[in-house]
Write a protein that holds these residues in place. Structure first.
Motif, PDB file in Angstrom:
ATOM      1  N   VAL A   1       0.639  -1.026  -0.240  1.00  0.00           N
ATOM      2  CA  VAL A   1       0.158  -0.275   0.053  1.00  0.00           C
ATOM      3  C   VAL A   1       0.613   0.947   0.173  1.00  0.00           C
ATOM      4  N   LEU A   2       1.487   1.453   0.987  1.00  0.00           N
ATOM      5  CA  LEU A   2       2.956   2.149   0.951  1.00  0.00           C
ATOM      6  C   LEU A   2       3.368   2.677  -0.310  1.00  0.00           C
ATOM      7  N   PHE A   3       4.104   1.090  -1.062  1.00  0.00           N
ATOM      8  CA  PHE A   3       5.009   1.894  -2.064  1.00  0.00           C
ATOM      9  C   PHE A   3       4.442   2.158  -3.386  1.00  0.00           C
ATOM     10  N   SER A   4       2.743   1.440  -3.480  1.00  0.00           N
ATOM     11  CA  SER A   4       1.394   1.862  -4.140  1.00  0.00           C
ATOM     12  C   SER A   4       1.824   2.290  -5.266  1.00  0.00           C
ATOM     13  N   PRO A   5       1.883   3.728  -5.189  1.00  0.00           N
ATOM     14  CA  PRO A   5       2.158   5.215  -6.285  1.00  0.00           C
ATOM     15  C   PRO A   5       3.374   4.674  -7.090  1.00  0.00           C
ATOM     16  N   LEU A   6       5.196   4.591  -6.302  1.00  0.00           N
ATOM     17  CA  LEU A   6       6.003   3.743  -6.533  1.00  0.00           C
ATOM     18  C   LEU A   6       5.895   3.081  -7.603  1.00  0.00           C
ATOM     19  N   LEU A   7       5.647   2.083  -7.029  1.00  0.00           N
ATOM     20  CA  LEU A   7       5.289   0.949  -8.131  1.00  0.00           C
ATOM     21  C   LEU A   7       4.533   0.887  -9.558  1.00  0.00           C
ATOM     22  N   VAL A   8       3.899   2.150  -9.054  1.00  0.00           N
ATOM     23  CA  VAL A   8       3.297   2.363 -10.747  1.00  0.00           C
ATOM     24  C   VAL A   8       3.491   2.797 -11.398  1.00  0.00           C
ATOM     25  N   LEU A   9       4.371   3.398 -11.214  1.00  0.00           N
ATOM     26  CA  LEU A   9       5.361   4.551 -11.939  1.00  0.00           C
ATOM     27  C   LEU A   9       7.029   3.918 -12.483  1.00  0.00           C
ATOM     28  N   MET A  10       6.788   2.559 -11.637  1.00  0.00           N
ATOM     29  CA  MET A  10       7.684   1.897 -12.520  1.00  0.00           C
ATOM     30  C   MET A  10       7.179   0.862 -13.619  1.00  0.00           C
ATOM     31  N   LYS A  11       6.021   0.296 -13.272  1.00  0.00           N
ATOM     32  CA  LYS A  11       5.381  -0.820 -14.216  1.00  0.00           C
ATOM     33  C   LYS A  11       5.370   0.415 -15.020  1.00  0.00           C
TER      34      LYS A  11
ATOM     35  N   LEU B   1       7.807   5.097 -15.526  1.00  0.00           N
ATOM     36  CA  LEU B   1       8.731   6.302 -15.476  1.00  0.00           C
ATOM     37  C   LEU B   1       9.313   6.245 -14.360  1.00  0.00           C
ATOM     38  N   TYR B   2       9.871   5.406 -13.794  1.00  0.00           N
ATOM     39  CA  TYR B   2      10.789   5.006 -12.497  1.00  0.00           C
ATOM     40  C   TYR B   2      11.777   4.407 -12.445  1.00  0.00           C
ATOM     41  N   PRO B   3      12.733   4.201 -13.004  1.00  0.00           N
ATOM     42  CA  PRO B   3      13.630   3.070 -12.824  1.00  0.00           C
ATOM     43  C   PRO B   3      13.453   2.082 -11.837  1.00  0.00           C
ATOM     44  N   ASN B   4      13.538   0.128 -12.396  1.00  0.00           N
ATOM     45  CA  ASN B   4      13.138  -0.747 -12.423  1.00  0.00           C
ATOM     46  C   ASN B   4      13.696  -0.911 -10.717  1.00  0.00           C
ATOM     47  N   TRP B   5      15.931  -0.722 -10.796  1.00  0.00           N
ATOM     48  CA  TRP B   5      15.738  -0.920  -9.865  1.00  0.00           C
ATOM     49  C   TRP B   5      16.150   0.221  -8.519  1.00  0.00           C
ATOM     50  N   LYS B   6      15.595   0.687  -8.870  1.00  0.00           N
ATOM     51  CA  LYS B   6      15.440   2.170  -7.921  1.00  0.00           C
ATOM     52  C   LYS B   6      14.634   1.914  -7.009  1.00  0.00           C
ATOM     53  N   ALA B   7      13.327   1.372  -7.531  1.00  0.00           N
ATOM     54  CA  ALA B   7      12.179   0.757  -7.112  1.00  0.00           C
ATOM     55  C   ALA B   7      12.125   0.335  -6.004  1.00  0.00           C
ATOM     56  N   LYS B   8      12.579  -1.154  -6.779  1.00  0.00           N
ATOM     57  CA  LYS B   8      12.639  -2.862  -6.315  1.00  0.00           C
ATOM     58  C   LYS B   8      13.761  -2.025  -4.647  1.00  0.00           C
ATOM     59  N   GLN B   9      14.792  -1.567  -4.428  1.00  0.00           N
ATOM     60  CA  GLN B   9      16.279  -1.313  -3.546  1.00  0.00           C
ATOM     61  C   GLN B   9      15.434  -0.699  -2.661  1.00  0.00           C
ATOM     62  N   GLN B  10      14.316   0.845  -2.361  1.00  0.00           N
ATOM     63  CA  GLN B  10      13.378   0.738  -1.857  1.00  0.00           C
ATOM     64  C   GLN B  10      12.153   0.138  -1.238  1.00  0.00           C
ATOM     65  N   PHE B  11      11.939  -0.545  -1.939  1.00  0.00           N
ATOM     66  CA  PHE B  11      10.803  -1.863  -1.371  1.00  0.00           C
ATOM     67  C   PHE B  11      12.104  -2.874  -0.642  1.00  0.00           C
ATOM     68  N   PHE B  12      13.139  -2.965  -0.810  1.00  0.00           N
ATOM     69  CA  PHE B  12      13.481  -4.290  -0.286  1.00  0.00           C
ATOM     70  C   PHE B  12      14.211  -3.426   1.264  1.00  0.00           C
TER      71      PHE B  12
ATOM     72  N   GLY C   1      13.119 -17.857 -20.195  1.00  0.00           N
ATOM     73  CA  GLY C   1      12.821 -16.849 -18.781  1.00  0.00           C
ATOM     74  C   GLY C   1      11.044 -16.992 -19.627  1.00  0.00           C
ATOM     75  N   ASP C   2      10.645 -15.737 -19.189  1.00  0.00           N
ATOM     76  CA  ASP C   2       9.501 -15.457 -18.843  1.00  0.00           C
ATOM     77  C   ASP C   2       8.680 -14.351 -18.796  1.00  0.00           C
ATOM     78  N   SER C   3       9.613 -13.148 -18.831  1.00  0.00           N
ATOM     79  CA  SER C   3       9.322 -11.852 -18.807  1.00  0.00           C
ATOM     80  C   SER C   3      10.383 -10.621 -19.581  1.00  0.00           C
ATOM     81  N   MET C   4       9.819  -9.735 -19.741  1.00  0.00           N
ATOM     82  CA  MET C   4      10.483  -8.418 -20.454  1.00  0.00           C
ATOM     83  C   MET C   4      12.281  -8.683 -19.881  1.00  0.00           C
ATOM     84  N   GLY C   5      12.282  -8.809 -18.278  1.00  0.00           N
ATOM     85  CA  GLY C   5      13.004  -8.612 -18.204  1.00  0.00           C
ATOM     86  C   GLY C   5      14.456  -9.940 -19.163  1.00  0.00           C
ATOM     87  N   ASP C   6      13.881 -10.599 -19.151  1.00  0.00           N
ATOM     88  CA  ASP C   6      14.912 -11.859 -20.422  1.00  0.00           C
ATOM     89  C   ASP C   6      14.642 -11.961 -21.215  1.00  0.00           C
ATOM     90  N   LYS C   7      14.562 -10.207 -22.049  1.00  0.00           N
ATOM     91  CA  LYS C   7      14.396 -10.493 -23.612  1.00  0.00           C
ATOM     92  C   LYS C   7      15.413 -10.346 -23.875  1.00  0.00           C
TER      93      LYS C   7
END
Length: 207
Positions: free
Chosen positions: A40-50, A53-64, A179-185
């Motif tokens: 819930v707290l990170f939902s705005p950031l996760l939406v921007l990542m999807k 509009l926000y770097p994948n690695w940065k959102a993941k690092q903050q979430f972790f 693989g199974d996602s765009m990250g594996d392309k």
């Protein structure tokens, strides 16, 4: 003509597992309620990542970091080992079978994942150094998790770099990627053979 050696490169989350292990590990280590409120707290950031509009690695690092910053590394690693043992059924049986068969036939195997090295590696502990694990590594200072990543998030082009680092001289071996996602392309495009969303059925042979 001499046959080239084979290298099998596997994504982890969704490819070898049935679920995203970042979320499953947080649920295991911190409980479902804390995971829910973290989402819930990170939902705005996760939406921007999807929306890219926000770097994948940065959102993941903050979430972790929200869940694990400041934790003693010994405690964190103990949780990782327990997670691999108690949640072993996350692994797809057909994927495990392909890894075993590939190793039995003398091929090399590498796990290339954006997930955290500490909890991915224990899933392959029985293979010792026969399976190379190349995942995102976390920073540890004074025996505590800092919440930051020590390496680049192992995603996209970084997966190709990890394969090249572990197995240089690309022309000397045949690369088979799963693989199974765009990250594996990019990894799959780089391979001689690639399989998208494999291991959903036991009737397909990949080795």
């Amino acid at each position: 003509m001499e046959m080239k050696k084979k290298v099998y490169a596997f994504d982890f989350d969704g490819t070898l597992t049935t679920k995203d292990t970042l979320l499953e590990f947080i649920r295991f280590a911190c409980g479902g309620k804390r995971l829910f409120w973290g989402l819930v707290l990170f939902s705005p950031l996760l939406v921007l990542m999807k929306l890219k509009l926000y770097p994948n690695w940065k959102a993941k690092q903050q979430f972790f970091s929200y869940f694990f910053k400041g934790m003693e590394i010994d405690h964190f690693d103990a949780l990782c080992r327990r997670f691999a043992t108690e949640c072993a059924d996350l692994m797809r049986p057909n994927g495990k079978a392909v890894i075993k068969k590939a190793l039995a036939e003398g091929a090399s195997v590498i796990i290339v994942s954006a997930s955290i090295d500490n909890w991915v590696r224990p899933f392959f502990a029985d293979y010792g150094d026969k399976v190379v694990v190349a995942c995102t590594r976390i920073d540890v200072r004074h025996d505590h998790v800092t919440g930051k990543f020590l390496t680049k998030n192992c995603y996209g082009r970084e997966k190709v770099k990890r394969i090249d680092r572990a197995f240089p001289h690309r022309s000397t071996y045949e690369l088979i990627a799963f693989g199974d996602s765009m990250g594996d392309k990019q990894m799959m495009d780089y391979a001689d053979k690639s399989y998208y969303k494999p291991f959903r059925t036991v009737s397909v042979s990949y080795v």
